[in-house]
Motif scaffolding. Sequence first.
Motif, PDB file in Angstrom:
ATOM      1  N   ARG A  75      -0.294  10.140  11.582  1.00  0.00           N
ATOM      2  CA  ARG A  75      -1.425   9.337  12.040  1.00  0.00           C
ATOM      3  C   ARG A  75      -1.238   7.863  11.665  1.00  0.00           C
ATOM      4  N   SER A  76      -0.760   7.643  10.457  1.00  0.00           N
ATOM      5  CA  SER A  76      -0.540   6.272  10.010  1.00  0.00           C
ATOM      6  C   SER A  76       0.511   5.575  10.860  1.00  0.00           C
ATOM      7  N   LEU A  77       1.622   6.268  11.134  1.00  0.00           N
ATOM      8  CA  LEU A  77       2.684   5.671  11.931  1.00  0.00           C
ATOM      9  C   LEU A  77       2.221   5.429  13.368  1.00  0.00           C
ATOM     10  N   THR A  78       1.519   6.388  13.941  1.00  0.00           N
ATOM     11  CA  THR A  78       1.022   6.238  15.312  1.00  0.00           C
ATOM     12  C   THR A  78       0.106   5.029  15.429  1.00  0.00           C
ATOM     13  N   LEU A 135       5.997  -4.754   8.517  1.00  0.00           N
ATOM     14  CA  LEU A 135       6.416  -4.350   7.177  1.00  0.00           C
ATOM     15  C   LEU A 135       5.972  -2.919   6.883  1.00  0.00           C
ATOM     16  N   HIS A 136       4.753  -2.581   7.263  1.00  0.00           N
ATOM     17  CA  HIS A 136       4.263  -1.221   7.022  1.00  0.00           C
ATOM     18  C   HIS A 136       5.087  -0.211   7.822  1.00  0.00           C
ATOM     19  N   VAL A 184       0.841  -1.188   0.000  1.00  0.00           N
ATOM     20  CA  VAL A 184       0.000   0.000   0.000  1.00  0.00           C
ATOM     21  C   VAL A 184       0.884   1.249   0.000  1.00  0.00           C
ATOM     22  N   ALA A 185       0.474   2.270  -0.727  1.00  0.00           N
ATOM     23  CA  ALA A 185       1.284   3.483  -0.814  1.00  0.00           C
ATOM     24  C   ALA A 185       1.387   4.162   0.543  1.00  0.00           C
ATOM     25  N   ILE A 186       2.546   4.732   0.812  1.00  0.00           N
ATOM     26  CA  ILE A 186       2.794   5.443   2.066  1.00  0.00           C
ATOM     27  C   ILE A 186       2.299   6.884   1.919  1.00  0.00           C
ATOM     28  N   PRO A 187       1.542   7.400   2.894  1.00  0.00           N
ATOM     29  CA  PRO A 187       1.099   8.806   2.810  1.00  0.00           C
ATOM     30  C   PRO A 187       2.294   9.740   2.696  1.00  0.00           C
ATOM     31  N   PRO A 225      -0.922 -10.455  11.426  1.00  0.00           N
ATOM     32  CA  PRO A 225      -0.931  -9.041  11.826  1.00  0.00           C
ATOM     33  C   PRO A 225       0.455  -8.503  12.166  1.00  0.00           C
ATOM     34  N   VAL A 226       1.269  -9.301  12.837  1.00  0.00           N
ATOM     35  CA  VAL A 226       2.623  -8.852  13.174  1.00  0.00           C
ATOM     36  C   VAL A 226       3.439  -8.632  11.906  1.00  0.00           C
TER      37      VAL A 226
END
Length: 358
Positions: free
Chosen positions: A122-125, A158-159, A111-114, A152-153
Amino acid sequence: MNDQRAGVAGQERGRRPGGRAVPARPDASGGGPPDMRAGRSRGRPMAASLVALALAVSGCAGAQGAASPAAPGQTAVRPAAERPATPPAKAKESAPRTPAGQAPALPAPDVAIPTDPSRLARSLTGTVAELRRAVDGWIRDGDPAKGDPPEPVVLLALHQQRIYRYLARNPQVASRTYARLPKALAGQAKDNVTAARNLLSLVRPISKPAQFRVQPPEPADVLLGHFRHAARRFGVEWEVLAAVMFVETKFGRVRSPSHTGAKGPMQFMPGTWDAYGMGGDIQDTRDALLAAANYLHASGAPRDYRRALYAYNHSQAYVDAVLLHARQIKRDIRNYYAYYNWQVFVVTTRGDRRLTGP
């Protein structure tokens, strides 16, 4: 030793003890610590040759020349042919909205990174919070000493890794993102991004297809037992040993030798192995970790980790990256389990290519 990429070409900007500039590449060799055996002189080659640094270090590396063909049971990966480069910006930048009361959707592997600092923060948090919960569940309900990590891990780690790699390449966005993060997470993010940036500075992109041998790592808690055993025997912190293996081969995922001959999960040069391997098998994880602890201890650890790590790899960027990762593992052991699930990337002239993982 290598920074995290098997068979990768990188560019180290440090100097060897004699003052001669060292070309920046993951498998450069240089002087080592004093040998404890009589008859040996100072200035032995460093233990390993940054093969994984180019491949594994924060998962960012490239390789120079063709690597050896895959051995039985290992996977030959042609990064240029089998993995598309990270897509530019057309993919969605965020996962679908999650209905109230349901667990957040897991991020897709690519998935593309914001790119907006607020959305990125927000995504990282959210990713880090969910990853910690997933790791807690893995330790509580699963068995990190056996089998594969739960999905999930794997996906959340990876994200997280991909976000930090993006920030490492975009310093201005990174600075604006830090300001929007909770204080504790901002410190963690700075450490991971700085480490990734340091390791990326040691490699250059490859342009031609190459083969890299990769394989699944030993279970996380099996490795943890090896780290702690070596730490007790030689007085070297297990977190430092873990950080070195993480940077060198992503916990043993990278199995390609460097073009100068560094081998095994800790990327030892044969001559250094002869001096510090204690008769073990250079390809065996337990033996390699004991040898690494032996070498670091002989080079100054635990009294002076910077000196010891510089003997392992003559690059201050490498030393800083290892110590930053070790610091994060010491602060929260869940970071070890997260790093364990970071994947191997290779840097090419057409973009990053992921060699392992979902």
